[in-house]
Design a protein around this motif. Structure first.
Motif, mmCIF file in Angstrom:
data_model
loop_
_atom_site.group_PDB
_atom_site.id
_atom_site.type_symbol
_atom_site.label_atom_id
_atom_site.label_comp_id
_atom_site.label_asym_id
_atom_site.label_seq_id
_atom_site.Cartn_x
_atom_site.Cartn_y
_atom_site.Cartn_z
ATOM 1 N N LYS A 54 0.776 -1.293 0.117
ATOM 2 C CA LYS A 54 0.132 -0.239 0.026
ATOM 3 C C LYS A 54 0.857 1.189 0.054
ATOM 4 O O LYS A 54 0.754 2.181 -0.732
ATOM 5 N N LYS A 55 1.935 1.405 0.919
ATOM 6 C CA LYS A 55 2.684 2.276 1.048
ATOM 7 C C LYS A 55 3.368 2.688 -0.587
ATOM 8 O O LYS A 55 3.477 3.827 -0.893
ATOM 9 N N SER A 56 3.893 1.456 -1.264
ATOM 10 C CA SER A 56 4.378 1.847 -2.585
ATOM 11 C C SER A 56 3.373 2.314 -3.473
ATOM 12 O O SER A 56 3.855 3.272 -4.200
ATOM 13 N N ARG A 57 2.235 1.906 -3.411
ATOM 14 C CA ARG A 57 1.207 2.330 -4.527
ATOM 15 C C ARG A 57 0.992 3.891 -4.215
ATOM 16 O O ARG A 57 0.850 4.719 -5.073
ATOM 17 N N ASN A 58 1.021 4.198 -2.765
ATOM 18 C CA ASN A 58 0.676 5.626 -2.463
ATOM 19 C C ASN A 58 1.633 6.540 -2.889
ATOM 20 O O ASN A 58 1.428 7.694 -3.446
ATOM 21 N N ILE A 59 2.991 6.339 -2.693
ATOM 22 C CA ILE A 59 4.141 7.085 -2.934
ATOM 23 C C ILE A 59 4.228 7.337 -4.488
ATOM 24 O O ILE A 59 4.391 8.365 -5.051
ATOM 25 N N ILE A 60 3.903 6.098 -5.449
ATOM 26 C CA ILE A 60 3.680 6.575 -6.849
ATOM 27 C C ILE A 60 2.853 7.408 -7.323
ATOM 28 O O ILE A 60 3.072 8.283 -8.036
ATOM 29 N N ARG A 61 1.739 7.240 -6.551
ATOM 30 C CA ARG A 61 0.657 8.347 -7.008
ATOM 31 C C ARG A 61 0.904 9.509 -6.611
ATOM 32 O O ARG A 61 0.495 10.867 -7.186
ATOM 33 N N LYS A 62 1.402 9.758 -5.289
ATOM 34 C CA LYS A 62 1.628 11.263 -4.868
ATOM 35 C C LYS A 62 2.810 11.845 -5.856
ATOM 36 O O LYS A 62 2.605 12.854 -5.971
ATOM 37 N N LEU A 63 3.978 11.096 -6.280
ATOM 38 C CA LEU A 63 4.880 11.508 -6.970
ATOM 39 C C LEU A 63 4.150 12.065 -8.422
ATOM 40 O O LEU A 63 4.511 12.993 -9.137
ATOM 41 N N HIS A 64 3.218 11.395 -8.923
ATOM 42 C CA HIS A 64 2.578 11.682 -10.373
ATOM 43 C C HIS A 64 1.695 12.975 -9.771
ATOM 44 O O HIS A 64 1.854 13.811 -10.596
ATOM 45 N N ARG A 65 1.224 13.288 -8.732
ATOM 46 C CA ARG A 65 0.606 14.297 -8.516
ATOM 47 C C ARG A 65 1.551 15.662 -8.516
ATOM 48 O O ARG A 65 1.280 16.723 -8.752
ATOM 49 N N ILE A 66 2.747 15.484 -7.588
ATOM 50 C CA ILE A 66 3.804 16.288 -7.703
ATOM 51 C C ILE A 66 4.336 16.760 -9.171
ATOM 52 O O ILE A 66 4.313 18.057 -9.310
ATOM 53 N N SER A 67 4.752 15.700 -9.804
ATOM 54 C CA SER A 67 5.080 16.130 -11.312
ATOM 55 C C SER A 67 4.234 15.271 -12.173
ATOM 56 O O SER A 67 4.857 14.263 -12.576
#
Length: 412
Positions: A54-67
Motif C-alpha cells: 500500500k505504501k508503494s502504491r501511495n508514493i507512486i500516486r503522490k509523485l505523479h501528483r507532484i510532477s
C-alpha cells in the motif's frame, strides 16, 4: 534532467538505489529531493507486508501528483510480484522485476541495456555518500520458502557474483574513506550457492581489504552461522561482536509450521556458543538483534508464551525486532483457517516491546564502564554527535568535526 529517488524497505534496497544514483549521476542526471518534483522518479519498492504494498502504491500516486509530466520508473520486490498492477498506475513509465535490475540505468538513459553493461540476474550494489559506513550487497534471493514469506518469489533464487568481483567493490568503498562495511543480502549466509564458494570464504577475503577497519553482518540464519565461522570471527578479525539473527518464534511447534530449519535448542546453543567465545570478564557484551514474528496462524496464547519465555529466560537479546504476522497471498500460511485476530497480535507485540525495552536497558547497563571503540558520524544534533561501538551501542558526545569518520576509544 533531474531525478529523485525513493527507497522503501530494507538496506539491500538502499544499497541498490545508491548504486543507481551513482551511475546516473555519472551520466549527468542531477539528483533532487522528490518532494520538490523532478523530470524522472525512480521508486525502489518493498513487499514484505500488505502495508508495504500500500505504501508503494501511495508514493507512486503522490509523485505523479507532484510532477504530472515526470517519468516514473519502478523496481524492487513489489515490482516483481505485482508488475501489471503497478503499470496500471498513472504516470508509471516502466517496471523492472527482480532479474531486470541491470536494465534500469540503461532504460532511464534511453540506451540498449545489452550494449552498455552486463545483462545479468544479480545486480551488484553498495551504498555511498556517507562518511562512516557502506552497505555492500553480497547475495540476493532465497531458496528457503518459509510458509509466511513472499521474498523468495519477489527476489528469486539464491545467487551471487564471485568473490573476485566483490573485493574490488570493497576496495572502492575504502577508497572513498569509508571504514565500516555492513554485508547485506536476502539470505546472506547462503552466499556461494551460484559460484561454488562459501560465505566463510567471502568474509576471510574481505578481512584482508586495506582501509576497511570494521565489518558487520546485517543478518544471518542461525543454521548458516557455523562454529568454525564463529571461532574465526572471535579470533581477532575486523568482524564486530554484533549479530542479527532471525529467530521468528521461540516455540518449536510454530517453527516447524513456519518451515524454519532449526529448533529452539539449536538456536539457544548457537547464542551460548557465541557468548562463550566472545565475552570476557570486564569486556563488552555481544549485541544480539533477534527477529520475531507474532501471531503466525495457529499461535495460541500458550505457544506465544513459549516464545516470550524463551526470549526472556534463555536468549536475552539486546534488541528484539518485532513483526506482527502479515497474511501474504500465495504463501502456505495465508490459506490456513486458524488465523490470529489483529487485536491479539497487537497485544502480543506490546508485550514483546515491553520485554525489549527491559532487555535493552539491561544490555546497556552491563556495558557501563567498559572501554569500546566508537565510529563517530557527521550529523550535528544540537551540538552533539553520535556513533556506534563495535557492539552497536549508540554513544553521544559534544560535536567535534575532527572525529567524523574516525574510530575512537571511549569508556561507555
Amino acid at each position: 534532467m533531474t531525478i529523485a529517488y525513493i527507497t522503501l524497505g530494507c538496506k539491500l534496497n538502499y544499497a541498490e538505489t545508491s548504486t543507481y544514483e551513482r551511475k546516473l549521476a555519472a551520466a549527468g542526471l542531477e539528483t533532487v529531493p522528490w518532494s520538490k518534483g523532478a523530470d524522472i522518479f525512480l521508486v525502489n519498492t518493498c513487499t514484505v507486508t500488505e502495508h508495504s504494498d500500500k505504501k508503494s502504491r501511495n508514493i507512486i500516486r503522490k509523485l505523479h501528483r507532484i510532477s504530472p509530466e515526470a517519468k516514473i520508473y519502478v523496481t524492487g520486490c513489489y515490482a516483481q510480484l505485482k508488475k501489471e498492477e503497478i503499470q496500471a498506475i498513472e504516470g508509471v513509465c516502466e517496471v523492472f522485476g527482480a532479474e531486470e535490475k541491470s536494465r534500469v540505468v540503461p532504460a532511464i538513459l534511453g540506451l540498449d541495456p545489452d550494449s552498455c553493461e552486463r545483462n545479468e540476474t544479480f545486480f551488484p550494489a553498495y551504498s555511498s555518500g556517507e562518511r562512516t559506513r557502506s552497505f555492500l550487497k553480497v547475495q540476493d534471493g532465497c531458496d528457503y520458502k518459509c510458509a509466511y514469506c513472499t521474498v523468495p518469489y519477489a527476489r528469486g533464487e539464491s545467487r551471487n557474483i564471485p568473490i573476485d568481483r566483490i573485493i574490488p567493490q570493497a576496495e572502492a568503498i575504502a577508497a572513498e574513506g569509508i571504514v565500516e562495511i555492513v554485508l547485506t543480502g536476502v539470505n546472506t549466509g547462503d552466499f556461494g550457492r551460484s559460484t561454488g564458494e562459501t560465505f566463510f570464504d567471502l568474509i576471510k577475503r574481505l578481512n584482508d581489504v586495506e582501509g576497511i577497519e570494521r565489518y558487520r553482518i546485517s543478518s544471518i540464519e542461525p543454521n548458516l552461522l557455523t562454529h568454525e565461522m564463529i571461532d574465526w570471527i572471535t579470533s581477532g578479525t575486523k568482524f564486530l561482536p554484533h549479530y542479527h539473527i532471525p529467530l521468528q518464534s521461540g516455540c518449536d511447534t510454530i517453527l516447524k509450521a513456519m518451515g524454519r530449519r532449526y529448533d529452539t535448542a539449536a538456536f539457544a546453543e548457537k547464542i551460548q556458543y557465541i557468548r562463550s567465545k566472545s565475552e570476557k570478564e570486564g569486556g563488552p557484551k555481544v549485541f544480539f538483534g533477534i527477529d520475531v514474528i507474532v501471531g503466525f496462524p495457529g499461535e495460541t496464547d500458550g505457544l506465544f508464551m513459549e516464545t516470550y519465555t524463551f526470549l526472556r529466560d534463555v536468549v536475552r537479546p539486546a534488541f528484539i525486532h518485532i513483526f506482527p504476522y502479515s497474511r501474504r497471498a500465495g504463501t502456505p500460511a495465508a490459506s490456513r483457517k486458524d488465523q490470529v485476530q489483529d487485536c491479539v497480535k497487537t497485544k502480543r507485540v506490546q508485550m514483546l516491546e515491553d520485554l525489549c525495552r527491559e532487555l535493552h536497558e539491561e544490555f546497556l547497563e552491563s556495558n557501563k564502564g567498559v572501554k569500546e571503540k566508537v565510529l563517530f558520524e557527521s550529523t550535528d544534533k544540537n551540538g552533539m554527535m553520535e556513533g556506534y561501538t563495535g557492539n552497536y551501542i549508540r554513544i553521544s558526545r559534544p560535536y567535534d568535526a575532527d572525529l567524523i569518520g574516525r574510530i575512537v576509544e571511549v569508556e561507555i
